[in-house]
Motif scaffolding. Structure first.
Motif, PDB file in Angstrom:
ATOM      1  N   ALA A 236       0.803  -1.212   0.000  1.00  0.00           N
ATOM      2  CA  ALA A 236       0.000   0.000   0.000  1.00  0.00           C
ATOM      3  C   ALA A 236       0.838   1.265   0.000  1.00  0.00           C
ATOM      4  N   ASP A 237       2.151   1.182   0.318  1.00  0.00           N
ATOM      5  CA  ASP A 237       2.967   2.379   0.391  1.00  0.00           C
ATOM      6  C   ASP A 237       3.411   2.869  -0.983  1.00  0.00           C
ATOM      7  N   LEU A 238       3.179   2.109  -2.047  1.00  0.00           N
ATOM      8  CA  LEU A 238       3.565   2.533  -3.383  1.00  0.00           C
ATOM      9  C   LEU A 238       2.508   3.466  -3.972  1.00  0.00           C
ATOM     10  N   GLU A 239       2.911   4.200  -4.993  1.00  0.00           N
ATOM     11  CA  GLU A 239       1.993   5.134  -5.641  1.00  0.00           C
ATOM     12  C   GLU A 239       0.922   4.352  -6.391  1.00  0.00           C
ATOM     13  N   ARG A 240      -0.332   4.615  -6.062  1.00  0.00           N
ATOM     14  CA  ARG A 240      -1.460   3.899  -6.653  1.00  0.00           C
ATOM     15  C   ARG A 240      -2.367   4.876  -7.374  1.00  0.00           C
ATOM     16  N   GLN A 241      -2.824   4.466  -8.522  1.00  0.00           N
ATOM     17  CA  GLN A 241      -3.788   5.224  -9.306  1.00  0.00           C
ATOM     18  C   GLN A 241      -4.652   4.243 -10.072  1.00  0.00           C
ATOM     19  N   GLY A 242      -5.799   4.743 -10.543  1.00  0.00           N
ATOM     20  CA  GLY A 242      -6.578   3.946 -11.463  1.00  0.00           C
ATOM     21  C   GLY A 242      -5.874   3.828 -12.797  1.00  0.00           C
ATOM     22  N   LEU A 243      -6.154   2.761 -13.510  1.00  0.00           N
ATOM     23  CA  LEU A 243      -5.456   2.545 -14.773  1.00  0.00           C
ATOM     24  C   LEU A 243      -5.738   3.654 -15.786  1.00  0.00           C
ATOM     25  N   PRO A 244      -6.975   4.139 -15.973  1.00  0.00           N
ATOM     26  CA  PRO A 244      -7.179   5.255 -16.909  1.00  0.00           C
ATOM     27  C   PRO A 244      -6.422   6.516 -16.494  1.00  0.00           C
TER      28      PRO A 244
END
Length: 413
Positions: A236-244
């Motif tokens: 969870a500590d990594l940068e997360r975004q939605g694919l679009p």
């Protein structure tokens, strides 16, 4: 003794005719019975029964011993992984081996090293190129050739020339007593991992942990994990975004990247896969790691339930279970301020993920802001059966291809 005459012999046969016929019939039946028993014995008899018994005993013994052998093999593999990741780690040595082998090619750009077998005292590099006959290195390089596999003992031979591509070695498994690393810097842009869903997630997670350790001047400029927040594909500590959103960010971000920009995602749908392929074709610094079968990707790793990873076109066959256990145990709750020792010999301070996060700032109270848009619908995760069966590509299936002219990429040959 006088020889009996024909009349005497005829009389004897007439007298004992019934007895002689009985004896001849018994002998004939005995011969036929022997032949029949021999036929039955060959096909269904004692030999076949013996083979079935031997096979059953062998299978039973193998089934009883298999867990013990697997546990011993896993412990040996974990010792190999722990030994290679200790101290400076496998990345500097693997990079040095790839660069040394690349320099020993003598400027032959149609040949390139892409896989490293990192042993205790030896280093092996597998070289790819056109034709079935491998190119021999320069005589003064010190590499020993065995087909497409080059081997040398430590210390590595010095480089005699420049290398055009910065290696990005990532460990994918263990083979015997060697740690197997793939140079993702040589891939055509998309690496897909398919097979058993649980094994795929574990292997992709282990590879993501290694790529995250290279952020900040060690080969990776930015790492984006495009999965839902509740997805356990990465920490969870990594940068997360939605694919679009991640694809839009990568398409609009025109800043010069120091290293590779990495996107980790699940198998996309057809429209998203076409858009993803277009971005990869236009940006040679973009690397996409897909968890799931993606038709059109040329680097495809298959992870099975036995803890093995294979790719026949890459001559890759290794045990990924020991690496997965070690890599998952190295997860930290927060991003470290410095990369681990095995990411690079000289470890400058890494850029925190919060400094490059694309999350919008909180609006102030006196500013009228529109309501936030609804969250994007997550891409459905493929089922195990769909992911295990490689179907023929169809028009409605996601394809990693694009009509755009691709930019120059080292792995495109």
């Amino acid at each position: 003794m006088d020889t009996p005459s024909l009349s005497e012999l005829g009389g004897f046969l007439d007298t004992h005719r019934q007895t002689l016929l009985t004896v001849l019939t018994v002998v004939e039946l005995a011969i036929l019975l022997v032949l029949l028993l021999r036929r039955v014995n060959r096909r269904y008899g004692l030999r076949h029964l013996g083979r079935r018994l031997r096979r059953g005993i062998t299978d039973t013994a193998r089934g009883l011993v298999a867990p013990i052998v697997g546990r011993l093999r896993a412990r040996r593999g974990m010792r190999v992984v722990a030994a290679r990741f200790a101290g400076p780690g496998p990345v500097p040595t693997a990079r040095a081996g790839i660069m040394s082998a690349g320099a020993a090619l003598g400027g032959q750009d149609e040949w390139w090293p892409y896989l490293v077998l990192l042993g205790d005292q030896e280093v092996g590099v597998r070289v790819a190129g056109p034709g079935s006959t491998a190119l021999r290195p320069l005589a003064e390089s010190g590499w020993q050739v065995s087909g497409h596999l080059w081997r040398t003992r430590r210390p590595l031979p010095p480089m005699s020339g420049a290398v055009s591509t910065a290696p990005l070695p990532v460990a994918v498994g263990v083979r015997a007593r060697d740690l197997v690393l793939l140079d993702l810097g040589r891939c055509p842009g998309v690496v897909s991992v398919h097979g058993a869903p649980g094994a795929v997630d574990r292997l992709v997670s282990a590879m993501t942990v290694q790529l995250a350790a290279m952020i900040g001047g060690h080969g990776v400029d930015r790492l984006i994990v495009a999965v839902p927040p509740d997805d356990d594909l990465a920490t969870a500590d990594l940068e997360r975004q939605g694919l679009p959103e991640a694809l839009t960010l990568l398409a609009t971000d025109q800043a010069a990247a120091v290293g590779r920009r990495v996107l980790v995602c699940r198998r996309p749908d057809a429209a998203t896969a076409a858009r993803l392929a277009s971005l990869v074709a236009d940006d040679p610094t973009l690397l996409v790691l897909v968890a799931g079968y993606l038709p059109g990707s040329r680097w495809r790793l298959r992870a099975d339930t036995d803890g093995r990873v294979s790719a026949p076109e890459l001559a890759l066959d290794a045990e990924s279970a020991p690496l997965v256990r070690i890599a998952r145990s190295r997860r930290r709750p927060t991003v470290p301020t410095t990369s681990p020792a095995w990411a690079e010999e000289d470890s400058p301070a890494a850029t925190p993920v919060s400094a490059v996060s694309s999350a919008p700032a909180a609006p102030t109270a006196d500013v009228d802001t529109p309501p936030p848009p609804p969250p994007p619908t997550p891409t459905p995760t493929p089922t195990g059966n769909d992911d295990l069966i490689e179907r023929t590509p169809e028009t409605h299936r996601p394809m990693a291809h694009s009509s755009a002219e691709p930019a120059g990429r080292p792995g495109d040959r």
